[in-house]
Design a protein around this motif. Sequence first.
Motif, PDB file in Angstrom:
ATOM      1  N   LEU A   1      57.779 -16.383  49.079  1.00  0.00           N
ATOM      2  CA  LEU A   1      58.376 -17.676  49.432  1.00  0.00           C
ATOM      3  C   LEU A   1      58.059 -18.045  50.878  1.00  0.00           C
ATOM      4  O   LEU A   1      57.758 -19.202  51.185  1.00  0.00           O
ATOM      5  N   ARG A   2      58.129 -17.075  51.780  1.00  0.00           N
ATOM      6  CA  ARG A   2      58.019 -17.353  53.203  1.00  0.00           C
ATOM      7  C   ARG A   2      56.576 -17.488  53.680  1.00  0.00           C
ATOM      8  O   ARG A   2      56.293 -18.274  54.579  1.00  0.00           O
ATOM      9  N   PHE A   3      55.657 -16.719  53.102  1.00  0.00           N
ATOM     10  CA  PHE A   3      54.321 -16.634  53.685  1.00  0.00           C
ATOM     11  C   PHE A   3      53.177 -16.999  52.740  1.00  0.00           C
ATOM     12  O   PHE A   3      52.048 -17.166  53.184  1.00  0.00           O
ATOM     13  N   TYR A   4      53.448 -17.097  51.446  1.00  0.00           N
ATOM     14  CA  TYR A   4      52.357 -17.295  50.491  1.00  0.00           C
ATOM     15  C   TYR A   4      52.385 -18.644  49.782  1.00  0.00           C
ATOM     16  O   TYR A   4      51.529 -18.917  48.946  1.00  0.00           O
ATOM     17  N   GLY A   5      53.378 -19.479  50.072  1.00  0.00           N
ATOM     18  CA  GLY A   5      53.393 -20.817  49.499  1.00  0.00           C
ATOM     19  C   GLY A   5      53.903 -20.913  48.077  1.00  0.00           C
ATOM     20  O   GLY A   5      53.693 -21.942  47.416  1.00  0.00           O
ATOM     21  N   TYR A   6      54.578 -19.895  47.565  1.00  0.00           N
ATOM     22  CA  TYR A   6      55.132 -19.961  46.211  1.00  0.00           C
ATOM     23  C   TYR A   6      56.463 -20.709  46.225  1.00  0.00           C
ATOM     24  O   TYR A   6      57.166 -20.744  47.230  1.00  0.00           O
ATOM     25  N   ARG A   7      56.807 -21.267  45.075  1.00  0.00           N
ATOM     26  CA  ARG A   7      58.108 -21.897  44.882  1.00  0.00           C
ATOM     27  C   ARG A   7      58.993 -20.982  44.039  1.00  0.00           C
ATOM     28  O   ARG A   7      58.487 -20.146  43.281  1.00  0.00           O
ATOM     29  N   ILE A   8      60.285 -21.149  44.147  1.00  0.00           N
ATOM     30  CA  ILE A   8      61.210 -20.263  43.440  1.00  0.00           C
ATOM     31  C   ILE A   8      60.976 -20.297  41.938  1.00  0.00           C
ATOM     32  O   ILE A   8      60.966 -19.262  41.263  1.00  0.00           O
ATOM     33  N   GLU A   9      60.766 -21.503  41.391  1.00  0.00           N
ATOM     34  CA  GLU A   9      60.579 -21.599  39.944  1.00  0.00           C
ATOM     35  C   GLU A   9      59.313 -20.898  39.474  1.00  0.00           C
ATOM     36  O   GLU A   9      59.212 -20.476  38.318  1.00  0.00           O
ATOM     37  N   GLU A  10      58.325 -20.743  40.345  1.00  0.00           N
ATOM     38  CA  GLU A  10      57.119 -20.015  39.975  1.00  0.00           C
ATOM     39  C   GLU A  10      57.362 -18.510  39.911  1.00  0.00           C
ATOM     40  O   GLU A  10      56.754 -17.814  39.107  1.00  0.00           O
ATOM     41  N   ILE A  11      58.255 -18.035  40.761  1.00  0.00           N
ATOM     42  CA  ILE A  11      58.460 -16.595  40.885  1.00  0.00           C
ATOM     43  C   ILE A  11      59.490 -16.068  39.898  1.00  0.00           C
ATOM     44  O   ILE A  11      59.282 -15.035  39.251  1.00  0.00           O
ATOM     45  N   ALA A  12      60.608 -16.771  39.753  1.00  0.00           N
ATOM     46  CA  ALA A  12      61.781 -16.186  39.103  1.00  0.00           C
ATOM     47  C   ALA A  12      61.980 -16.593  37.651  1.00  0.00           C
ATOM     48  O   ALA A  12      62.983 -16.199  37.052  1.00  0.00           O
ATOM     49  N   ASP A  13      61.076 -17.378  37.082  1.00  0.00           N
ATOM     50  CA  ASP A  13      61.296 -17.838  35.720  1.00  0.00           C
ATOM     51  C   ASP A  13      60.367 -17.185  34.707  1.00  0.00           C
ATOM     52  O   ASP A  13      60.222 -17.664  33.584  1.00  0.00           O
ATOM     53  N   GLY A  14      59.748 -16.085  35.083  1.00  0.00           N
ATOM     54  CA  GLY A  14      58.808 -15.441  34.166  1.00  0.00           C
ATOM     55  C   GLY A  14      59.450 -14.906  32.906  1.00  0.00           C
ATOM     56  O   GLY A  14      58.867 -14.961  31.825  1.00  0.00           O
ATOM     57  N   ARG A  15      60.677 -14.393  33.011  1.00  0.00           N
ATOM     58  CA  ARG A  15      61.351 -13.805  31.855  1.00  0.00           C
ATOM     59  C   ARG A  15      62.252 -14.798  31.139  1.00  0.00           C
ATOM     60  O   ARG A  15      62.757 -14.503  30.051  1.00  0.00           O
TER      61      ARG A  15
ATOM     62  N   PRO B   1      46.656 -17.216  33.383  1.00  0.00           N
ATOM     63  CA  PRO B   1      45.251 -16.773  33.375  1.00  0.00           C
ATOM     64  C   PRO B   1      44.266 -17.928  33.535  1.00  0.00           C
ATOM     65  O   PRO B   1      43.121 -17.719  33.952  1.00  0.00           O
ATOM     66  N   ASP B   2      44.715 -19.150  33.233  1.00  0.00           N
ATOM     67  CA  ASP B   2      43.846 -20.312  33.366  1.00  0.00           C
ATOM     68  C   ASP B   2      43.491 -20.613  34.818  1.00  0.00           C
ATOM     69  O   ASP B   2      42.522 -21.348  35.085  1.00  0.00           O
ATOM     70  N   ARG B   3      44.242 -20.057  35.780  1.00  0.00           N
ATOM     71  CA  ARG B   3      43.971 -20.298  37.200  1.00  0.00           C
ATOM     72  C   ARG B   3      42.940 -19.318  37.766  1.00  0.00           C
ATOM     73  O   ARG B   3      42.589 -19.396  38.946  1.00  0.00           O
ATOM     74  N   PHE B   4      42.459 -18.418  36.926  1.00  0.00           N
ATOM     75  CA  PHE B   4      41.531 -17.389  37.363  1.00  0.00           C
ATOM     76  C   PHE B   4      40.307 -17.378  36.451  1.00  0.00           C
ATOM     77  O   PHE B   4      40.342 -17.912  35.351  1.00  0.00           O
ATOM     78  N   PRO B   5      39.195 -16.761  36.906  1.00  0.00           N
ATOM     79  CA  PRO B   5      39.001 -16.040  38.169  1.00  0.00           C
ATOM     80  C   PRO B   5      38.834 -16.989  39.359  1.00  0.00           C
ATOM     81  O   PRO B   5      38.387 -18.120  39.206  1.00  0.00           O
ATOM     82  N   VAL B   6      39.186 -16.519  40.527  1.00  0.00           N
ATOM     83  CA  VAL B   6      39.017 -17.253  41.780  1.00  0.00           C
ATOM     84  C   VAL B   6      37.732 -16.777  42.440  1.00  0.00           C
ATOM     85  O   VAL B   6      37.523 -15.569  42.599  1.00  0.00           O
ATOM     86  N   ASP B   7      36.857 -17.704  42.781  1.00  0.00           N
ATOM     87  CA  ASP B   7      35.602 -17.360  43.458  1.00  0.00           C
ATOM     88  C   ASP B   7      35.895 -17.102  44.935  1.00  0.00           C
ATOM     89  O   ASP B   7      36.214 -18.027  45.689  1.00  0.00           O
ATOM     90  N   LEU B   8      35.789 -15.849  45.351  1.00  0.00           N
ATOM     91  CA  LEU B   8      36.126 -15.498  46.724  1.00  0.00           C
ATOM     92  C   LEU B   8      35.162 -16.092  47.737  1.00  0.00           C
ATOM     93  O   LEU B   8      35.481 -16.156  48.928  1.00  0.00           O
ATOM     94  N   ASN B   9      34.005 -16.548  47.295  1.00  0.00           N
ATOM     95  CA  ASN B   9      33.025 -17.111  48.223  1.00  0.00           C
ATOM     96  C   ASN B   9      33.242 -18.593  48.488  1.00  0.00           C
ATOM     97  O   ASN B   9      32.672 -19.135  49.446  1.00  0.00           O
ATOM     98  N   THR B  10      34.063 -19.249  47.675  1.00  0.00           N
ATOM     99  CA  THR B  10      34.210 -20.696  47.847  1.00  0.00           C
ATOM    100  C   THR B  10      35.660 -21.175  47.829  1.00  0.00           C
ATOM    101  O   THR B  10      35.946 -22.281  48.296  1.00  0.00           O
ATOM    102  N   ALA B  11      36.590 -20.394  47.327  1.00  0.00           N
ATOM    103  CA  ALA B  11      37.968 -20.861  47.114  1.00  0.00           C
ATOM    104  C   ALA B  11      38.675 -21.138  48.436  1.00  0.00           C
ATOM    105  O   ALA B  11      38.432 -20.491  49.457  1.00  0.00           O
ATOM    106  N   ALA B  12      39.595 -22.103  48.396  1.00  0.00           N
ATOM    107  CA  ALA B  12      40.419 -22.423  49.566  1.00  0.00           C
ATOM    108  C   ALA B  12      41.420 -21.308  49.813  1.00  0.00           C
ATOM    109  O   ALA B  12      41.735 -20.507  48.923  1.00  0.00           O
ATOM    110  N   LYS B  13      41.933 -21.278  51.021  1.00  0.00           N
ATOM    111  CA  LYS B  13      42.877 -20.227  51.409  1.00  0.00           C
ATOM    112  C   LYS B  13      44.090 -20.211  50.487  1.00  0.00           C
ATOM    113  O   LYS B  13      44.602 -19.136  50.134  1.00  0.00           O
ATOM    114  N   GLU B  14      44.580 -21.383  50.072  1.00  0.00           N
ATOM    115  CA  GLU B  14      45.759 -21.449  49.222  1.00  0.00           C
ATOM    116  C   GLU B  14      45.538 -20.718  47.904  1.00  0.00           C
ATOM    117  O   GLU B  14      46.454 -20.093  47.361  1.00  0.00           O
ATOM    118  N   LEU B  15      44.309 -20.788  47.367  1.00  0.00           N
ATOM    119  CA  LEU B  15      43.988 -20.075  46.127  1.00  0.00           C
ATOM    120  C   LEU B  15      43.817 -18.587  46.377  1.00  0.00           C
ATOM    121  O   LEU B  15      44.230 -17.757  45.560  1.00  0.00           O
TER     122      LEU B  15
END
Length: 424
Positions: free
Chosen positions: A298-312, A332-346
């Motif tokens: 939440l503090r350093f990676y840009g996640y929202r609470i609903e993204e983290i705590a609603d998995g179950r 899984p649709d958000r991956f794979p992330v290309d490490l050579n081109t992806a933005a920092k947020e990804l």
Amino acid sequence: METARKLSILADAAKYDASCASSGAGRRDSSRSGGIGSTEGMGICHSYTPDGRCVSLLKILLTNFCVYDCAYCVNRVSSNVPRARFTVDEVVRLTLDFYRRNYIEGLFLSSGIIRSGDYTMEQLVEVARRLREEHRFAGYIHLKTIPEASPELLAAAGRYADRLSINVELPTEQGLAALAPEKQLPAIRGAMGELRWRIEESKQARKAATGTATVAGAPRRRAPRFSPAGQSTQMIVGADGANDRTILSMADNLYGNYRLRRVYYSAFSPIPDASSKLPPRAPPLQREHRLYQADWLLRFYGYRIEEIADGRGDGMLDLDVDPKLGWALRHPDRFPVDLNTAAKELLLRVPGLGLRNVERVIAARRHGRLRVADLARLRAPLSKLLPFVQLADHHPRRALDDPQALRAKLAPPPQQGSLFDAAA
């Protein structure tokens, strides 16, 4: 009672408070003042700063007598435990003696409530005042603040302490009403707000003083500091029915509204002669660990609470995988992330990549396309990382076609990890 016996009782009584880290404290200028002590160096309670330094603190209560009857507290008025009380002089002497023996670098001081909030707070402040003014102690001081205390006493505490903390205890008003009826959430929030504006006022005054030119060559007078390491709090996990989403929502609110430096999560521990209102067993310690990891996201990676705590679906965090990996497996649709081109947020969403390694990846790819060998040199956990990334010489192919199989492969065996592991 002998001092050694008091120390045994009151150090043990203080062990339930987790919010004693010394992060954020700068060194007080003892070289010019001739004072003793330091907030820096390696060192009995061990606290860790964000950069990994270990700071040893004398962690005690002024007294474990208390007029409150909080059901979860071993020191509540109805508890049948040995009682003790230090005088102000005894705490000052202990702190200085322990420092001179190189046992500690600072003091964490809390207390049960005796007589009233103001009376107890006066005693805590007097300890800090004597250390600073009479003994020129320049080490770290963390004072546990009593929300019912007057604003004048809160102001005095901030002048002498590096950090102040007020424990919110439980994440809901219903939980406090049931288990700690003498404590009121509005009073706790009011005290936190008082500390926030005083901390910000001090920072602004010091910034303005720094930018003011000296007059006729006279030395610039520095504005006084107020709790320079900020304020923190603690929430008890598992004593009431609050789920992880509720706990994280409260933490997110405290970070946003009161600019807290840290929220600490403390798994409820069964206590002697426990109230029937409390659960019979402690929650798994892994739950506490997952809350710290989620807090980091939440503090350093840009996640929202609903993204983290609603998995179950029940507002609880998974215990078998960390919350960052859990989110990736659900998307899984958000991956794979290309490490050579992806933005920092990804990049920050990739399991196995922490904050430092994301910066290193961004810096390294300016000089050429990244390969698996480059990640190995970063000491990144390749088994966790490779299913989610694409490199010049690597593609995960169909690794994400079966998230459940990948989850079973990546889920570590149950164990208690460090509460302060980065949420990589």
